[in-house]
Scaffold this active site. Sequence first.
Site, PDB file in Angstrom:
ATOM      1  N   CYS A 132       8.809  11.695   7.271  1.00 14.10           N
ATOM      2  CA  CYS A 132       9.863  11.250   7.055  1.00 14.10           C
ATOM      3  C   CYS A 132      11.488  12.175   6.292  1.00 14.10           C
ATOM      4  CB  CYS A 132       9.981  10.290   5.497  1.00 14.10           C
ATOM      5  SG  CYS A 132       9.143   8.927   6.364  1.00 14.10           S
TER       6      CYS A 132
ATOM      7  N   HIS B 283      16.642   7.634   2.534  1.00 17.93           N
ATOM      8  CA  HIS B 283      15.796   7.481   3.163  1.00 17.93           C
ATOM      9  C   HIS B 283      16.002   5.912   3.174  1.00 17.93           C
ATOM     10  CE1 HIS B 283      11.735   7.231   5.853  1.00 17.93           C
ATOM     11  NE2 HIS B 283      11.144   7.006   4.018  1.00 17.93           N
TER      12      HIS B 283
ATOM     13  N   ASN C 130      11.146   0.675   7.292  1.00 17.02           N
ATOM     14  CA  ASN C 130      10.630   2.688   7.802  1.00 17.02           C
ATOM     15  C   ASN C 130      10.886   3.435   9.007  1.00 17.02           C
ATOM     16  OD1 ASN C 130      10.189   5.224   6.944  1.00 17.02           O
ATOM     17  ND2 ASN C 130       8.696   4.527   5.779  1.00 17.02           N
TER      18      ASN C 130
HETATM   19  O1  UT7 Z   1       8.079   6.583   4.435  1.00  9.77           O
HETATM   20  C1  UT7 Z   1       7.006   6.971   3.002  1.00  9.77           C
HETATM   21  C2  UT7 Z   1       6.945   7.319   1.995  1.00  9.77           C
HETATM   22  N1  UT7 Z   1       6.305   5.552   1.673  1.00  9.77           N
HETATM   23  C3  UT7 Z   1       7.541   4.929   1.053  1.00  9.77           C
HETATM   24  O2  UT7 Z   1       7.689   5.511  -0.073  1.00  9.77           O
HETATM   25  C4  UT7 Z   1       6.763   3.801   0.940  1.00  9.77           C
HETATM   26  C5  UT7 Z   1       5.901   4.158  -1.088  1.00  9.77           C
HETATM   27  N2  UT7 Z   1       5.783   2.907  -1.326  1.00  9.77           N
HETATM   28  C6  UT7 Z   1       6.276   1.479  -1.865  1.00  9.77           C
HETATM   29  O3  UT7 Z   1       6.624   1.277  -0.512  1.00  9.77           O
HETATM   30  C7  UT7 Z   1       5.608  -0.139  -2.061  1.00  9.77           C
HETATM   31  O4  UT7 Z   1       4.074   0.739  -2.933  1.00  9.77           O
HETATM   32  C8  UT7 Z   1       4.485  -0.794  -1.317  1.00  9.77           C
HETATM   33  C9  UT7 Z   1       5.597  -1.885  -0.469  1.00  9.77           C
HETATM   34  C10 UT7 Z   1       3.966  -0.459   0.250  1.00  9.77           C
HETATM   35  C11 UT7 Z   1       3.890  -1.552  -2.155  1.00  9.77           C
HETATM   36  O5  UT7 Z   1       4.236  -2.482  -3.277  1.00  9.77           O
HETATM   37  P1  UT7 Z   1       3.397  -2.280  -4.384  1.00  9.77           P
HETATM   38  O6  UT7 Z   1       4.435  -2.714  -5.256  1.00  9.77           O
HETATM   39  O7  UT7 Z   1       3.061  -0.958  -4.505  1.00  9.77           O
HETATM   40  O8  UT7 Z   1       2.511  -3.412  -4.240  1.00  9.77           O
HETATM   41  P2  UT7 Z   1       1.440  -2.156  -4.455  1.00  9.77           P
HETATM   42  O9  UT7 Z   1       0.745  -1.852  -3.602  1.00  9.77           O
HETATM   43  O10 UT7 Z   1       0.785  -2.327  -5.848  1.00  9.77           O
HETATM   44  O11 UT7 Z   1       0.371  -3.605  -4.383  1.00  9.77           O
HETATM   45  C12 UT7 Z   1       0.815  -4.897  -4.909  1.00  9.77           C
HETATM   46  C13 UT7 Z   1      -0.563  -6.574  -4.529  1.00  9.77           C
HETATM   47  C14 UT7 Z   1      -2.397  -5.666  -3.995  1.00  9.77           C
HETATM   48  O12 UT7 Z   1      -2.451  -7.256  -4.170  1.00  9.77           O
HETATM   49  P3  UT7 Z   1      -3.331  -7.504  -5.378  1.00  9.77           P
HETATM   50  O13 UT7 Z   1      -4.788  -5.717  -5.708  1.00  9.77           O
HETATM   51  O14 UT7 Z   1      -2.472  -6.748  -6.874  1.00  9.77           O
HETATM   52  O15 UT7 Z   1      -4.445  -8.370  -5.761  1.00  9.77           O
HETATM   53  C15 UT7 Z   1      -2.052  -6.023  -2.210  1.00  9.77           C
HETATM   54  O16 UT7 Z   1      -3.574  -6.058  -1.710  1.00  9.77           O
HETATM   55  O17 UT7 Z   1      -0.164  -6.951  -3.227  1.00  9.77           O
HETATM   56  C16 UT7 Z   1      -1.053  -7.066  -1.838  1.00  9.77           C
HETATM   57  N3  UT7 Z   1      -0.789  -6.741  -0.699  1.00  9.77           N
HETATM   58  C17 UT7 Z   1       0.526  -7.609   0.352  1.00  9.77           C
HETATM   59  N4  UT7 Z   1       0.278  -8.951  -0.283  1.00  9.77           N
HETATM   60  C18 UT7 Z   1       1.023  -9.809   0.805  1.00  9.77           C
HETATM   61  C19 UT7 Z   1      -0.584  -5.729  -0.074  1.00  9.77           C
HETATM   62  N5  UT7 Z   1       0.594  -5.109   1.368  1.00  9.77           N
HETATM   63  C20 UT7 Z   1       0.178  -6.847   1.065  1.00  9.77           C
HETATM   64  C21 UT7 Z   1       1.619  -7.429   2.295  1.00  9.77           C
HETATM   65  N6  UT7 Z   1       1.225  -8.713   1.817  1.00  9.77           N
HETATM   66  N7  UT7 Z   1       1.272  -7.093   3.148  1.00  9.77           N
END
Ligand code: UT7
Length: 330
Positions: free
Chosen positions: A117, A257, A287
């Site tokens: 990225c 970004h 993204n």
């Molecule tokens: O471009 C290069 C760099 N990339 C980034 O900078 C991306 C960085 N990361 C992010 O943007 C975020 O971490 C995400 C958007 C990917 C995820 O958000 P988060 O607040 O960090 O969520 P998490 O990974 O801690 O997941 C929370 C919950 C999990 O469920 P449990 O384990 O708490 O029950 C996931 O399974 O959300 C669940 N989850 C979803 N639920 C519904 C993960 N993806 C989804 C989804 N829909 N699509």
Amino acid sequence: MVQHLKHAYIAGTGYYVPKKVLTNKDLEKIVDTSDEWITTRTGIKERRIAAREETTSVIGAKAAKQALKAAGIKADELDLIITATITPDMPFPATSALIQNIIGACKAGVVDIEAACSGYIYAISMANQFIRTGEYKNILIVASEILSRITDWEDRNTCVLFGDAAGAAVIRESQSKSEIIAAYLGGDGAYKDLLYLPGGGSLNPVSKATIDKRLHYIKMKGNETFKVAVTQMSLSAEKVLEKAGMTKKDVSLLVPHQANLRIIQAVQKRLELPDDKVYINVNRYGNTSAATIAVAIAEAVQEGKVKKGDIILFVAFGGGFTWASALIRW
Ligand code: UT7
């Protein structure tokens, strides 16, 4: 010696996004997710998906033609093409060679860079060096991605995040005050396993087993990536301002970004910038890796949000990890 260095500037920008729109509602039918989850956790509402006949070089060339037109130069005046992508048409030849062939840039050198990225800013920094030393006069940089083809459409953790797009810029020797003021490039390979595509290279050559294990798709540990992204994007912004002898008060527009609205807002807060000084389109495109900033600045220019003399701050973060920032006087 230093006083003989020239200045480089962004002489023209362009972008292209595929026509097909994939909304959060559409994704609800593909994986176990909801518009509400995607919107609150990422800020994304929809993303673009390339048509089968569109490849990274094809959409990159569309953005490139627009950038050449905006810069007022012809393809055969280009000295070099640098393409930033993690989704090349194929491992080789370079996507730059394919773009060169489409646009007819018969005198240009061709090379791709792979900084995920952060690739667009890495390309700007490299183009800047060639122009500053006087080696080249006209460089095309392209940031083009078709992430939909390396996205695991069965993995809700990642498939809601990515989209396809291309942006381009022509970097030329400056005869005015417009210039690339400074750039800062960084990275840390210790984070290689937080965001990567494990299959298809020398480590895991393509086999039935790599395909069965779905190693040909993006893997990301989102939460850990998020934390490093906020820290390193904020630090990168501060470093390039310091390098240029400027402060956050000098910034006219932050073009960050576009991975996640919450990451952008955290960086915005650290830089104490009001909403009208931050360009955001993550809601419309998701993204698109290297292409996000390239598309965003081209859109901002077309929307009249960038004026001559404005100080534009680019800051990016991506797989590697890599991070980078650049300050531009428009
Ligand atoms: O471009 C290069 C760099 N990339 C980034 O900078 C991306 C960085 N990361 C992010 O943007 C975020 O971490 C995400 C958007 C990917 C995820 O958000 P988060 O607040 O960090 O969520 P998490 O990974 O801690 O997941 C929370 C919950 C999990 O469920 P449990 O384990 O708490 O029950 C996931 O399974 O959300 C669940 N989850 C979803 N639920 C519904 C993960 N993806 C989804 C989804 N829909 N699509």
